[in-house]
Design a protein around this motif. Structure first.
Motif, mmCIF file in Angstrom:
data_model
loop_
_atom_site.group_PDB
_atom_site.id
_atom_site.type_symbol
_atom_site.label_atom_id
_atom_site.label_comp_id
_atom_site.label_asym_id
_atom_site.label_seq_id
_atom_site.Cartn_x
_atom_site.Cartn_y
_atom_site.Cartn_z
ATOM 1 N N GLN A 254 -1.228 -6.909 -3.372
ATOM 2 C CA GLN A 254 -0.953 -5.468 -3.377
ATOM 3 C C GLN A 254 -2.268 -4.703 -3.466
ATOM 4 N N ASP A 255 -3.140 -4.912 -2.504
ATOM 5 C CA ASP A 255 -4.486 -4.359 -2.566
ATOM 6 C C ASP A 255 -4.520 -2.929 -2.018
ATOM 7 N N PRO A 256 -4.641 -1.937 -2.896
ATOM 8 C CA PRO A 256 -4.669 -0.560 -2.421
ATOM 9 C C PRO A 256 -5.901 -0.264 -1.558
ATOM 10 N N GLU B 25 -5.123 -1.418 1.876
ATOM 11 C CA GLU B 25 -4.133 -0.473 2.409
ATOM 12 C C GLU B 25 -4.825 0.773 2.964
ATOM 13 N N ILE B 26 -5.804 1.296 2.247
ATOM 14 C CA ILE B 26 -6.571 2.453 2.735
ATOM 15 C C ILE B 26 -7.309 2.088 4.024
ATOM 16 N N ASN C 227 -6.518 -0.124 6.211
ATOM 17 C CA ASN C 227 -5.554 -0.232 7.311
ATOM 18 C C ASN C 227 -5.065 1.132 7.768
ATOM 19 N N ARG C 228 -4.843 2.079 6.857
ATOM 20 C CA ARG C 228 -4.454 3.437 7.268
ATOM 21 C C ARG C 228 -5.575 4.083 8.087
ATOM 22 N N GLU D 23 -5.474 2.503 11.582
ATOM 23 C CA GLU D 23 -4.379 3.067 12.379
ATOM 24 C C GLU D 23 -4.743 4.458 12.895
ATOM 25 N N ILE E 293 -11.690 -5.239 6.787
ATOM 26 C CA ILE E 293 -10.402 -5.711 6.257
ATOM 27 C C ILE E 293 -10.424 -7.229 6.117
ATOM 28 N N GLY F 38 -8.017 -9.033 3.512
ATOM 29 C CA GLY F 38 -6.757 -8.423 3.925
ATOM 30 C C GLY F 38 -6.283 -8.887 5.289
ATOM 31 N N SER G 34 -3.777 -4.465 10.192
ATOM 32 C CA SER G 34 -2.572 -3.812 10.707
ATOM 33 C C SER G 34 -2.604 -3.777 12.234
#
Length: 171
Positions: free
Chosen positions: A40-42, A45-46, A48-49, A52, A95, A100, A103
């Protein structure tokens, strides 16, 4: 038996080896990541956002080049598109480096830009998107990370700020 192995680069909690099982992973940088942060790596996640959004940014610039081929902005569009593509590649490497999964998604920004009627409005929204990326990078910088990832993100932010200034002249 429980031995302290190190500290998680994200949450700063101790990571142990318990009965021969390492409760984390070691990144290519040599830094450790606990299993909770791995799942659950925030920070990832950032990243990857951002990826995108950058992929959508490339599509926006492609669209602008096709729709406004003689607007006098072609060179600027090409430069910004090159920066967006460079950012995509750097984010993919970051990433992966940070442990990670990359995405495969693309942001919906392209549809928002296409919906606007004028070039001036499209450029204004493009700049808002560039500013959003710079703010997300500031958020990402607060996490522990490989120095190569940090260097890349700071350069990415600088390029986005330069592109904002470049496009602002045409709004």
């Amino acid at each position: 038996m429980r031995d302290l192995i190190g500290t998680c680069i994200r949450c700063q909690k101790d990571i142990y080896c318990t009965d021969g099982f390492f409760n984390g992973i070691t990144l290519e940088s040599g830094n450790n990541l606990c299993l909770v942060c791995k799942d659950q790596d925030p920070f990832v996640e950032i990243l990857n956002r951002l990826l995108e959004a950058e992929k959508s940014g490339v599509a926006v610039l492609d669209d602008l080049l096709k729709t406004y081929p003689s607007s006098g902005l072609e060179d600027s569009f090409v430069q910004v598109k090159e920066d967006e593509s460079w950012s995509c590649q750097g984010l993919i490497h970051s990433i992966q480096r940070e442990g990670g999964t990359v995405s495969k998604e693309i942001g919906d920004f392209i549809e928002k830009v296409r919906a606007l009627p004028s070039l001036k409005e499209k450029l204004a929204l493009l700049n808002k998107g560039q500013a959003w990326v710079a703010r997300k990078i500031d958020e990402a910088i607060s996490y522990g990370m490989d120095t190569r990832t940090r260097t890349f993100l700071l350069e990415m932010k600088k390029r986005h700020e330069q592109n904002i200034d470049k496009m602002e002249q045409h709004i």
